[in-house]
Motif scaffolding. Structure first.
Motif, PDB file in Angstrom:
ATOM      1  N   LEU A 225       0.824  -1.202   0.000  1.00 58.32           N
ATOM      2  CA  LEU A 225       0.000   0.000   0.000  1.00 58.32           C
ATOM      3  C   LEU A 225       0.859   1.253   0.000  1.00 58.32           C
ATOM      4  CD1 LEU A 225      -2.851  -0.995   2.492  1.00 58.32           C
ATOM      5  CD2 LEU A 225      -2.977  -0.819   0.009  1.00 58.32           C
ATOM      6  N   LEU A 226       1.939   1.244   0.784  1.00 54.62           N
ATOM      7  CA  LEU A 226       2.837   2.396   0.814  1.00 54.62           C
ATOM      8  C   LEU A 226       3.510   2.593  -0.545  1.00 54.62           C
ATOM      9  CD1 LEU A 226       4.508   1.901   4.311  1.00 54.62           C
ATOM     10  CD2 LEU A 226       2.839   3.653   3.670  1.00 54.62           C
ATOM     11  N   LEU A 245      -7.740   3.989  -2.304  1.00 52.45           N
ATOM     12  CA  LEU A 245      -7.663   4.339  -3.712  1.00 52.45           C
ATOM     13  C   LEU A 245      -8.552   5.538  -4.022  1.00 52.45           C
ATOM     14  CD1 LEU A 245      -7.725   0.808  -5.358  1.00 52.45           C
ATOM     15  CD2 LEU A 245      -5.765   2.295  -4.988  1.00 52.45           C
ATOM     16  N   PHE A 246      -8.103   6.344  -4.960  1.00 54.33           N
ATOM     17  CA  PHE A 246      -8.870   7.502  -5.400  1.00 54.33           C
ATOM     18  C   PHE A 246      -9.979   7.051  -6.338  1.00 54.33           C
ATOM     19  CE2 PHE A 246      -9.340  10.488  -8.979  1.00 54.33           C
ATOM     20  CZ  PHE A 246      -9.960  11.539  -8.315  1.00 54.33           C
ATOM     21  N   CYS A 247     -11.191   7.534  -6.102  1.00 54.42           N
ATOM     22  CA  CYS A 247     -12.327   7.193  -6.958  1.00 54.42           C
ATOM     23  C   CYS A 247     -12.381   8.212  -8.090  1.00 54.42           C
ATOM     24  CB  CYS A 247     -13.631   7.211  -6.160  1.00 54.42           C
ATOM     25  SG  CYS A 247     -15.101   6.882  -7.172  1.00 54.42           S
ATOM     26  N   GLY A 298      -6.098   4.548  11.027  1.00 57.29           N
ATOM     27  CA  GLY A 298      -6.517   5.803  10.423  1.00 57.29           C
ATOM     28  C   GLY A 298      -6.119   5.973   8.977  1.00 57.29           C
ATOM     29  N   LYS A 299      -5.372   5.006   8.395  1.00 56.49           N
ATOM     30  CA  LYS A 299      -4.897   5.165   7.029  1.00 56.49           C
ATOM     31  C   LYS A 299      -5.737   4.390   6.027  1.00 56.49           C
ATOM     32  CE  LYS A 299      -0.193   5.729   8.771  1.00 56.49           C
ATOM     33  NZ  LYS A 299       1.183   5.197   8.779  1.00 56.49           N
ATOM     34  N   GLN A 381      -9.094  -5.942  10.508  1.00 57.79           N
ATOM     35  CA  GLN A 381      -9.463  -4.731   9.787  1.00 57.79           C
ATOM     36  C   GLN A 381      -8.527  -4.461   8.624  1.00 57.79           C
ATOM     37  OE1 GLN A 381     -10.151  -1.397  12.336  1.00 57.79           O
ATOM     38  NE2 GLN A 381     -11.545  -2.486  13.686  1.00 57.79           N
ATOM     39  N   GLU A 382      -7.248  -4.803   8.778  1.00 60.08           N
ATOM     40  CA  GLU A 382      -6.318  -4.617   7.668  1.00 60.08           C
ATOM     41  C   GLU A 382      -6.649  -5.558   6.521  1.00 60.08           C
ATOM     42  OE1 GLU A 382      -2.602  -5.291   9.520  1.00 60.08           O
ATOM     43  OE2 GLU A 382      -2.802  -3.583  10.877  1.00 60.08           O
ATOM     44  N   VAL A 383      -7.026  -6.804   6.848  1.00 58.05           N
ATOM     45  CA  VAL A 383      -7.373  -7.761   5.802  1.00 58.05           C
ATOM     46  C   VAL A 383      -8.639  -7.325   5.065  1.00 58.05           C
ATOM     47  CG1 VAL A 383      -8.169 -10.122   5.394  1.00 58.05           C
ATOM     48  CG2 VAL A 383      -6.208  -9.711   6.865  1.00 58.05           C
ATOM     49  N   LEU A 384      -9.645  -6.870   5.805  1.00 59.45           N
ATOM     50  CA  LEU A 384     -10.877  -6.402   5.174  1.00 59.45           C
ATOM     51  C   LEU A 384     -10.620  -5.148   4.343  1.00 59.45           C
ATOM     52  CD1 LEU A 384     -13.479  -6.955   8.049  1.00 59.45           C
ATOM     53  CD2 LEU A 384     -12.885  -8.474   6.162  1.00 59.45           C
ATOM     54  N   ASP A 385      -9.772  -4.256   4.848  1.00 60.43           N
ATOM     55  CA  ASP A 385      -9.416  -3.066   4.079  1.00 60.43           C
ATOM     56  C   ASP A 385      -8.714  -3.440   2.780  1.00 60.43           C
ATOM     57  OD1 ASP A 385     -10.522  -1.216   5.719  1.00 60.43           O
ATOM     58  OD2 ASP A 385      -8.687  -0.689   6.783  1.00 60.43           O
ATOM     59  N   PHE A 386      -7.802  -4.388   2.875  1.00 59.69           N
ATOM     60  CA  PHE A 386      -7.059  -4.813   1.688  1.00 59.69           C
ATOM     61  C   PHE A 386      -8.005  -5.451   0.674  1.00 59.69           C
ATOM     62  CE2 PHE A 386      -3.904  -7.127  -0.786  1.00 59.69           C
ATOM     63  CZ  PHE A 386      -2.872  -6.200  -0.850  1.00 59.69           C
ATOM     64  N   GLN A 387      -8.974  -6.216   1.156  1.00 58.89           N
ATOM     65  CA  GLN A 387      -9.944  -6.836   0.258  1.00 58.89           C
ATOM     66  C   GLN A 387     -10.804  -5.781  -0.432  1.00 58.89           C
ATOM     67  OE1 GLN A 387      -9.936  -9.981  -0.366  1.00 58.89           O
ATOM     68  NE2 GLN A 387     -11.913 -10.554  -1.234  1.00 58.89           N
TER      69      GLN A 387
END
Length: 397
Positions: A225-226, A245-247, A298-299, A381-387
């Protein structure tokens, strides 16, 4: 009298013409239709009929592709070639020594061996290939032998004897340990020689490293992600919302619409923010919440309230108003008066939407939700965010 005779002749001519037409329709029209259909079918099968006389030429080409070259010599040293690799370009023929020398860095290629009549399935392990681990493919200096001298214990003893109906290339090494690799092109039994340098024995044990794998997976996701965000050592740390990601369709001033040339209160620039809960993405109560490490606090999306508040704050300009609404599927579970007040059908500028876009995303998110149920809270939460980031990325390509 003459008029009556003329009418009779006209009637007789019409009856005769009708009778002839009916006879032609009944007798000749089917013949014409058959001929026309035959001509149409003739154009369809003519290509196959033209190909049939050449079928043996095509068959000879196929057989020539499977036949060994003449002479059957090694492409490297000119010796008797008994192996050819069907993974390498142009299917080169090798002798035994050149075969494993060329494939010591490609141990999962499929090879075939000449049996005197045809090339049959074989393996690089039967070609005496030894996979050296620890020194870049070279033999270990501490092993006391050179790369050419390392051989399998059964090299001169193996026979084409079916064990339980299994061909030799799919049989494990006898009286010797081997590494079994499940590759996309088949199963490979590799003769592996590990490093024997002092202190290297600890790396050969089969300890359980699943916990370390989970940690590395979290690190890898954060680093990816970074990297996508453009971060590097000399740049500032990523701030809130900067790893999502930017929409491209979301109207944002100074990004995809001008800042001072538009009326942001117009319905064409209205933003639709949908919030919903996924009750299948359950999470077990953590044993020690105080010891959990947050890598993306927060990211990313993190949680619903945080995401909604920051989504509203992100890129807001004066003149924009928040108009609450309820999706068409959920609104029927509320009071009757909520339908006309909050249904998107009655909100000016909402358009023909159901307001339930989040419901369509749960099917893809629930693929990973059961696996994340027992994870630590930050990891889940990181896994769900990544998905969800992956789902958003697929919408832009």
């Amino acid at each position: 009298m003459q008029l009556s005779l003329l009418c009779s002749l006209t009637l007789l001519s019409w009856i005769t013409w009708t009778a002839c037409w009916m006879m032609w329709v009944n007798n000749f029209l089917p013949i014409m239709m058959y001929c026309l259909q035959h001509l149409l079918n003739l154009g369809k099968v003519s290509y196959l009929q033209q190909w049939l006389p050449h079928q043996w030429h095509y068959l000879a080409i196929l057989l020539d592709m499977e036949a060994p070259p003449e002479p059957r010599d090694c492409v490297l040293c000119g010796a008797d070639g008994i192996f050819w690799c069907i993974e390498c370009a142009h299917w080169p023929v090798f002798c035994t020594m050149c075969c494993w020398a060329e494939h010591k860095h490609q141990p999962f290629h499929r090879v075939e061996q000449w049996n005197g009549t045809f090339f049959e399935e074989s393996s690089l392990q039967l070609a005496s290939l030894v996979l050296h681990v620890g020194h870049g493919g070279q033999h270990c200096p501490a092993s006391g032998c050179s790369n050419d001298e390392v051989t399998t214990e059964e090299e001169d003893d193996w026979e084409d004897v079916d064990q339980d109906g299994c061909p030799p290339n799919l049989q494990a090494l006898r009286n010797q340990s081997c590494l079994i690799v499940m590759h996309t092109n088949g199963i490979h039994y590799c003769n592996v020689q590990y490093c024997r340098c002092p202190g290297a024995e600890d790396s050969h044990t089969a300890d359980d490293r699943y916990r370390e794998l989970l940690r590395v997976a979290r690190m890898w996701q954060l680093l990816k992600l970074l990297k996508w965000q453009g971060s590097h050592m000399s740049a500032e740390d990523a701030g809130p919302r900067e790893l999502v990601l930017f929409c491209p369709a979301f109207p944002q001033p100074r990004i995809n619409i001008p800042e001072d040339a538009m009326d942001y209160s117009h319905w064409t620039l209205a933003r639709s923010l949908v919030m919903d809960g996924n009750f299948k993405a359950e999470h077990m109560h953590p044993k020690d919440a105080g010891s959990e490490a947050w890598l993306m606090d927060g990211k990313g999306q993190v949680n619903m309230d945080y995401a909604l508040v920051h989504a509203i704050r992100h890129g807001t300009v004066p003149g924009q108003q928040i108009c609450p609404g309820i999706g068409l599927w959920h609104v029927h579970g509320h009071h009757t008066e909520c339908f006309v007040q909050y249904a998107p059908n009655f909100i000016v500028g909402a358009g023909q939407v159901d307001g339930e876009i989040m419901e369509t995303l749960w099917s893809s998110l629930n693929i990973i939700s059961p696996s994340a149920r027992g994870m630590a809270t930050p990891h889940q939460q990181e896994v769900l965010d990544f998905q969800m980031n992956d789902s958003n990325f697929l919408k832009t390509v």
